[in-house]
Design a protein around this motif. Structure first.
Motif, mmCIF file in Angstrom:
data_model
loop_
_atom_site.group_PDB
_atom_site.id
_atom_site.type_symbol
_atom_site.label_atom_id
_atom_site.label_comp_id
_atom_site.label_asym_id
_atom_site.label_seq_id
_atom_site.Cartn_x
_atom_site.Cartn_y
_atom_site.Cartn_z
ATOM 1 N N GLN A 80 -5.472 17.974 -6.423
ATOM 2 C CA GLN A 80 -5.299 16.719 -5.691
ATOM 3 C C GLN A 80 -5.477 15.494 -6.591
ATOM 4 O O GLN A 80 -4.673 14.565 -6.556
ATOM 5 N N HIS A 81 -6.523 15.493 -7.401
ATOM 6 C CA HIS A 81 -6.799 14.292 -8.205
ATOM 7 C C HIS A 81 -5.709 14.052 -9.245
ATOM 8 O O HIS A 81 -5.386 12.901 -9.566
ATOM 9 N N ARG A 129 5.017 5.831 2.196
ATOM 10 C CA ARG A 129 4.384 7.139 2.406
ATOM 11 C C ARG A 129 5.154 8.207 1.634
ATOM 12 O O ARG A 129 6.384 8.273 1.710
ATOM 13 N N THR A 165 0.850 -1.192 0.000
ATOM 14 C CA THR A 165 0.000 0.000 0.000
ATOM 15 C C THR A 165 0.887 1.244 0.000
ATOM 16 O O THR A 165 2.017 1.231 0.480
ATOM 17 N N TRP A 223 -1.664 -0.543 -4.156
ATOM 18 C CA TRP A 223 -2.927 0.185 -4.119
ATOM 19 C C TRP A 223 -2.848 1.291 -3.082
ATOM 20 O O TRP A 223 -2.092 1.220 -2.121
ATOM 21 N N GLU A 224 -3.633 2.343 -3.304
ATOM 22 C CA GLU A 224 -3.548 3.544 -2.473
ATOM 23 C C GLU A 224 -4.369 3.399 -1.210
ATOM 24 O O GLU A 224 -5.521 2.956 -1.234
ATOM 25 N N LYS A 234 -0.082 7.309 -8.970
ATOM 26 C CA LYS A 234 -0.544 5.979 -9.376
ATOM 27 C C LYS A 234 0.213 5.490 -10.604
ATOM 28 O O LYS A 234 0.641 4.330 -10.672
ATOM 29 N N ARG A 279 -2.694 12.505 -7.495
ATOM 30 C CA ARG A 279 -2.920 11.073 -7.230
ATOM 31 C C ARG A 279 -2.775 10.237 -8.505
ATOM 32 O O ARG A 279 -2.272 9.120 -8.471
ATOM 33 N N ARG A 290 0.584 5.779 0.434
ATOM 34 C CA ARG A 290 -0.270 6.899 0.835
ATOM 35 C C ARG A 290 0.394 8.211 0.452
ATOM 36 O O ARG A 290 1.591 8.408 0.721
ATOM 37 N N ARG A 295 -5.985 5.870 1.454
ATOM 38 C CA ARG A 295 -6.282 7.305 1.567
ATOM 39 C C ARG A 295 -5.960 7.866 2.948
ATOM 40 O O ARG A 295 -5.698 9.054 3.112
ATOM 41 N N ASP A 296 -6.000 7.039 3.981
ATOM 42 C CA ASP A 296 -5.643 7.480 5.336
ATOM 43 C C ASP A 296 -5.119 6.279 6.103
ATOM 44 O O ASP A 296 -5.133 5.154 5.618
#
Length: 449
Positions: free
Chosen positions: A128-129, A161, A116, A151-152, A136, A132, A118, A154-155
């Motif tokens: 922001q998008h 990181r 993962t 895979w991302e 990705k 991301r 983040r 989100r929190d």
């Protein structure tokens, strides 16, 4: 003294030792640079002999593709001032001579294939998008050429990181960001899993003004996977970030480096009867080994075998049954009958085809695309072998070699298949033309298989 040199001197406790005058200051800044990027060990920079300084300069010049003068000339000073990655150049010229594998010896690797990540924060002027999406895409570069899946998150916690910082950010003053230029980012090897970016840089998501975020993120992700800097100028993992162009972003040096870490170490397995041979990258073949010692419960005389780059599992097929092993451990529920999933009995050949991310079985004039999760044939298959232009029916083995081609075998023949063109591009006698098959004893010239 410039701000970067001043900060580095403070970090190393050397401010009082700075020599006066332009020549002394330039040498001192060069020493600090070489110390920061791993070209010196101990003792401290102030105690460097002219021979040590010259040797470190030659190592840096080799990495930077400059003449190996060992002299602090104008091109070398200019190269030291260019924007670059802040992670040390552990792969020096001498280290490159000692070993072939280009990955972190002290950082190791991730011991799992699903990771993962983040994006903790990002520059306020970037959407922001879009950030991301760029991140990705950077991770997908590496997943497309290895068995890793990302895979991302989100929190909450994540394996890797990505964070933007100003100046000193508790990594030590030697790692403090220094504003526009200089070190744009740095990252840590597994399993700390962090990449840091200078928030005072002007970042861009396109090919216009500013530092291209996609390229820098992709480079730093390589470090978080365990890769050191590459001495290949065209490599993404070169310490001086490559420019985004129409060329493929990853070079073969990048691809082979990550596959050495996360694929099945490029060993070749040859099966016959109730034995197998292991052929190393160098082409040296082992003595024949009983199948049951490596894969307990596996019967002799298997029809086809494949190793999945997606799951890291071995699949064996015989008659109408299939065996699945993770390492040497038989997976729960195996062996199992494959007829319910539409798989052919006694398949000729099996392989994992990376473009489809599925297993493929070949039987006579047809091929079958198979889901690993269900071991069922995918919809609209089987299809005609004509899709594999130039490949004859009845091959008895296949492998994807580290040169990027797939090699199919039958009797003493091989067919070299180009995955991009989807066609056979060469054929011949494997014993005579493919030395990496390990078919000749290096001393006696005797056929091993």
């Amino acid at each position: 003294m410039g701000a970067r040199a001043l900060r580095a001197a403070l970090a190393l406790g050397l401010l009082a030792a700075v020599q006066p005058g332009p020549a002394g200051r330039q040498r001192r800044e060069a020493e600090l640079f070489l110390q920061k990027y791993g070209y010196f060990g101990q003792p401290a920079p102030g105690e460097r002999s002219p021979a040590d300084f010259g040797a470190a300069l030659r190592d840096f010049q080799w990495v930077a593709h400059l003449p190996l003068s060992g002299v602090l000339d104008a091109p070398t000073v200019h190269q030291m001032g260019l924007p670059r990655c802040g992670t040390a150049d552990a792969e020096s010229r001498r280290a490159a001579r000692r070993r072939r594998k280009r990955y972190s010896q002290h950082g190791g690797k991730w011991y799992k294939r699903h990771l993962t990540y983040r994006v903790v924060n990002w520059p306020s002027y970037l959407p922001q998008h879009e950030v991301r999406l760029a991140v990705k895409a950077a991770f997908e570069l590496w997943s497309n050429v290895s068995s890793l899946v990302f895979w991302e998150a989100r929190d909450g916690p994540a394996d890797i990181r990505l964070t933007f910082f100003h100046g000193d950010h508790n990594d030590g003053l030697n790692n403090a960001f220094d504003g526009p230029g200089g070190a744009l980012a740095h990252a840590f090897f597994p399993r700390r899993g962090e990449a840091h970016f200078d928030n005072d840089e002007r970042w861009s998501l396109h090919s216009g003004k500013g530092r291209n975020l996609f390229v820098v993120v992709a480079h730093e992700v390589g470090h978080t996977l365990g890769l050191e800097h590459s001495p290949v100028k065209s490599a993404l993992m070169s310490p001086y970030y490559k420019k985004l162009s129409k060329d493929f972003v990853l070079s073969w040096d990048d691809i082979l480096a990550v596959q050495n870490l996360y694929d099945v170490d490029h060993n070749l397995y040859i099966f016959k009867g109730n034995h197998y041979w292991l052929v190393s990258v160098s082409g040296n073949a082992s003595e024949p080994q009983p199948l049951h010692t490596r894969w307990p419960g596996l019967p002799p005389g298997i029809d086809a075998a494949a190793w999945s780059e997606l799951s890291g599992k071995f699949y064996f097929f015989k008659g109408g049954r299939c065996w699945c092993y993770k390492g040497s451990t038989l997976e729960q529920g195996f062996p199992q009958k494959c007829s319910a999933g539409g798989l052919p009995r006694h398949p000729d050949t099996a392989l994992y085809f990376q473009q489809l991310r599925h297993l493929v079985l070949f039987k006579g004039p047809k091929y079958f695309v198979v889901s690993e999760e269900t071991l069922h044939v995918e919809p609209y298959y089987p299809r005609s072998l004509r899709d594999w232009d130039g490949l004859p029916p009845g091959t008895t083995g296949a492998l994807r070699h580290r040169d990027g081609f797939i090699y199919f075998f039958r009797d003493d023949q091989y067919w070299q298949f180009d995955q991009a063109k989807l066609q056979v591009v060469a054929t011949g006698k494997w014993a005579a033309e493919l030395p990496w098959m390990g078919c000749w004893d290096a001393n006696g010239g005797q056929v091993l298989f």
